[in-house]
Design an enzyme around this catalytic site. Structure first.
Site, short mmCIF file in Angstrom:
data_model
loop_
_atom_site.label_atom_id
_atom_site.label_comp_id
_atom_site.label_asym_id
_atom_site.label_seq_id
_atom_site.Cartn_x
_atom_site.Cartn_y
_atom_site.Cartn_z
N HIS A 9 0.82 -1.21 0.00
CA HIS A 9 0.00 0.00 0.00
C HIS A 9 0.85 1.26 0.00
O HIS A 9 2.07 1.23 0.14
CB HIS A 9 -0.94 0.00 1.21
CG HIS A 9 -0.23 0.02 2.54
ND1 HIS A 9 0.12 1.18 3.18
CD2 HIS A 9 0.21 -0.98 3.34
CE1 HIS A 9 0.73 0.89 4.33
NE2 HIS A 9 0.79 -0.41 4.44
N CYS A 24 3.01 -5.43 6.68
CA CYS A 24 2.68 -5.02 5.31
C CYS A 24 3.85 -4.26 4.70
O CYS A 24 4.79 -3.89 5.39
CB CYS A 24 1.42 -4.16 5.31
SG CYS A 24 -0.08 -5.05 5.77
#
Length: 428
Positions: free
Chosen positions: A318, A337
């Protein structure tokens, strides 16, 4: 997630002014002046040196037969260095830079010659000249450090890793490289966790490089193979259950306004919004709710876009509102992440087989703030790998810190030198 000293808008103005001044002065390359549509600089890393010793942007994928062959050649080179007695350490002390003189500079020259970063013809004198500066930049580039050309504590630590330890690192990693030397797909993504870097590959050639923010030492990004399947524009961020107890509850105990300030809403099992004041934060009650942060590039922990990569670990790739991390040497900052630099370009490449989804369309939907999910017409293979040492066909040997201690030789000097960080809800 909050900057308690300077607001984001103020920080952007200061950053833009500083980078603009440097650009006008010719002190940064044009590529380093780019900012996204929201004004946040992406902090691309660059390197300049003499043509003979410069390290060019690599077009050979790290996961390739060519990298395996180059790494095997590097192993032979380092075996020869070790056989000849390796290299001597550079004594610790004050930072060294252009104009420095003395025995430590002489030791630095010999060390750089031993690893091939400085031509032997440059001499072994006691003066830190432009040849030494260029050699230091080359060394720093090979070790994932900011190419300042000055020798500080971090560079000294990497210089003083023994040749035998570097040889062992190469021998460990060639086994990993061979595992991925087959057909990985016509188009694929590689996230090399120790390097905190992402590369996109198309038809056997690297299409783009992206700095990345990856998992902290105690919240590691997993090694895995998956596929990118969907792009979420202007996403909500739902706090993972693992972070509710670790981060969110302690933050609420310290500051009852934390969730409100961060635009994080609370929902019960029926999907109804709940007030933070109705929850007893000194009990386990808070773990029974869902916490969702509003969309918005300036605030949301996922920034403007999330890339779904189905996997059993619940992680994804992201954007981030904290673009400044991409200029740091140590980018082990997330809860597993991976945050991607220049994410708009990355998403445009992922969506290139989707009709009507060029860069202009991507910028427009981001500007609109509209929540939109787009499935990839052709899912793209994604590999998260752990490679701490490799070589490229031009003979450049790269090393990165063993931050997760998977090489069997400790975390390395860069990881060991990182100070403890204050607790906060991580921006994934």
């Amino acid at each position: 997630m909050r900057d308690t000293n300077v607001s984001r808008s103020s920080r952007r103005l200061l950053l833009g002014a500083a980078m603009g001044a440097l650009a006008l002065a010719g002190l940064i390359p044009l590529a380093a002046r780019a900012a996204d549509a929201d004004g946040q600089a992406e902090w691309p890393q660059s390197y300049e040196a003499s043509p003979r010793m410069a390290i060019e942007r690599e077009s050979t994928p790290i996961l390739s037969a060519a990298t395996v062959d180059a790494t095997q050649a590097a192993i032979q080179k380092y075996q020869d260095i070790v056989t000849r007695g390796g290299w001597s350490a550079v004594p610790p002390g004050a930072d060294l830079r252009i104009g420095s003189k003395g025995a430590r500079v002489q030791a630095l020259r010999l060390r750089l010659v031993a690893s091939g970063d400085l031509d032997a013809e440059a001499g072994a004198g006691p003066v830190y000249d432009s040849f030494v500066e260029a050699a230091v930049k080359r060394f720093q580039a090979r070790h994932g450090l900011s190419q300042t050309g000055a020798v500080g504590e971090g560079t000294i630590a990497e210089l003083n890793v023994s040749a035998a330890a570097r040889l062992q690192q190469l021998e460990t990693n060639i086994v990993r490289l061979k595992t991925f030397s087959g057909d990985l797909g016509q188009r694929y993504v590689v996230a090399n966790i120790p390097a905190a870097e992402v590369e996109t590959v198309e038809n056997g050639v690297v299409y783009s490089h992206h700095a990345a923010g990856v998992g902290k030492i105690d919240r590691q990004s997993p090694i895995m193979q998956t596929r990118a399947t969907e792009i979420n524009f202007n996403p909500f961020w739902t706090v993972p259950p693992s972070l509710i107890k670790k981060d969110l509850i302690p933050k609420m105990k310290a500051d009852p306004n934390y969730l409100t300030d961060e635009k994080i809403r609370i929902f019960n099992g029926k999907g109804e919004e709940v007030s933070p004041t109705s929850i007893n934060w000194n009990t386990e009650e808070a773990t029974h709710f869902k916490y969702r942060q509003d969309t918005g590039a300036d605030l949301n922990s996922l920034g403007i876009v999330r890339i779904n990569i189905p996997n059993p670990y619940g992680v994804y790739m992201h954007d981030t509102p904290s673009k400044g991390i991409f200029g740091d040497d140590f980018r082990f900052v997330s809860s597993g992440c991976i945050r991607v630099q220049d994410v708009r370009d990355y998403v445009a490449w992922l969506l290139k087989d989707n009709p009507g989804w060029g860069r202009d369309q991507i910028d427009e939907v981001i500007r609109s703030g509209q929540r939109l999910d787009v499935k990839l017409t052709q899912p793209v293979n994604v590999y998260w790998v752990y490679i701490t040492a490799w070589a490229t066909p031009d003979g450049v040997v790269q090393f990165r810190p063993d931050v997760y201690q998977r090489d069997g030789s400790g975390p390395g000097p860069l990881a060991s030198a990182v100070p403890a960080q204050p607790m906060a809800i991580p921006q994934e």
